[in-house]
Design an enzyme around this catalytic site. Sequence first.
Site, PDB file in Angstrom:
ATOM      1  N   ARG A  41       0.793  -1.298   0.024  1.00 35.13           N
ATOM      2  CA  ARG A  41       0.133   0.070   0.014  1.00 35.13           C
ATOM      3  C   ARG A  41       0.907   1.320   0.230  1.00 35.13           C
ATOM      4  O   ARG A  41       0.268   2.197  -0.420  1.00 35.13           O
ATOM      5  CB  ARG A  41      -0.889   0.016   1.086  1.00 35.13           C
ATOM      6  CG  ARG A  41      -1.949  -1.101   1.023  1.00 35.13           C
ATOM      7  CD  ARG A  41      -3.232  -0.900   2.020  1.00 35.13           C
ATOM      8  NE  ARG A  41      -4.264  -1.738   1.862  1.00 35.13           N
ATOM      9  CZ  ARG A  41      -5.301  -1.919   2.503  1.00 35.13           C
ATOM     10  NH1 ARG A  41      -5.555  -0.975   3.484  1.00 35.13           N
ATOM     11  NH2 ARG A  41      -6.530  -2.596   2.162  1.00 35.13           N
ATOM     12  N   ASP A 140     -15.771   8.331  10.346  1.00 34.94           N
ATOM     13  CA  ASP A 140     -14.589   7.562  10.094  1.00 34.94           C
ATOM     14  C   ASP A 140     -13.523   8.377  10.425  1.00 34.94           C
ATOM     15  O   ASP A 140     -13.469   9.795  10.648  1.00 34.94           O
ATOM     16  CB  ASP A 140     -14.577   7.122   8.446  1.00 34.94           C
ATOM     17  CG  ASP A 140     -13.708   6.191   8.254  1.00 34.94           C
ATOM     18  OD1 ASP A 140     -14.339   5.079   8.469  1.00 34.94           O
ATOM     19  OD2 ASP A 140     -12.602   6.139   8.114  1.00 34.94           O
TER      20      ASP A 140
END
Length: 270
Positions: A41, A140
């Site tokens: 990532r 979030d």
Amino acid sequence: MPSTFKLPVLGEQEFSRLQTLMSSASGIHLASNKRSLVAGRLMKRLRHYHLDNYRDYLHLIERPTHSRERRLVIDLLTTNETYFFREFPHFEFLGQWLGRRKGPLRLWSAACSSGEEPYSLAMTVAEHATGSDWSILASDLSQSMLTLAEQGIYDIAQARYFPDGWMQRHCLCGVGDMHGRLRVQAHLRARVSLREINLVQPLPEGLGPFDVIFLRNILIYFDTPQKQLIVQRLVNQLRPGGLLFIGHAESIHGFELPLRLVHPSVFERV
């Protein structure tokens, strides 16, 4: 001879520094078996800065002037797979419960990612609620995910788990440049308020109470003490008789909480 390129390796020392960064910033513990996932990532960020190794990248993100890049690292490492109506039995159970519930409703998607969960909730409430006074909070840790959620635009493949007729009633299908995409209709997006909330920190004042809280597929990233603290905080925001949903792969067994199991991975506050 063709030139070759050797992929950089994320060593134990660099991975340990990333574990510390993630733990201090988000409370999330990166398990040792996630090292290859983390390396993959972050590879695009090394390429972005034309760096040959993770050590130099860590030097960069640890500088006070690179707080935005540190935030991007947290976003990249906390972004998880999500889709509409994930773990569909939860939405079936919620729909049945809503049909028996009277009065205003407040729901909270506490780890909403890019928005598929809160919009799935909005469609479920729109289909099954007995009244029109309802709202959903979607929160979030990742601001980039909240930005995607605000747009409410998704690949049409996300519709594969929609109940029959729901996509036609609750979404618009794109044409032209937007072919193959869908957008949640404006009247449903207006029911969902988006907010950045870090669950390992004390919750903002005046957040609850809620009738339903979805806390799914996030607890697996925390150790037991942190997990218990998060769940306790959220249960304190739940009305008596309200429902807490966790992921099917998660457990809160052994936590001393005012909850009783009413359906697989669904708890009622008593």
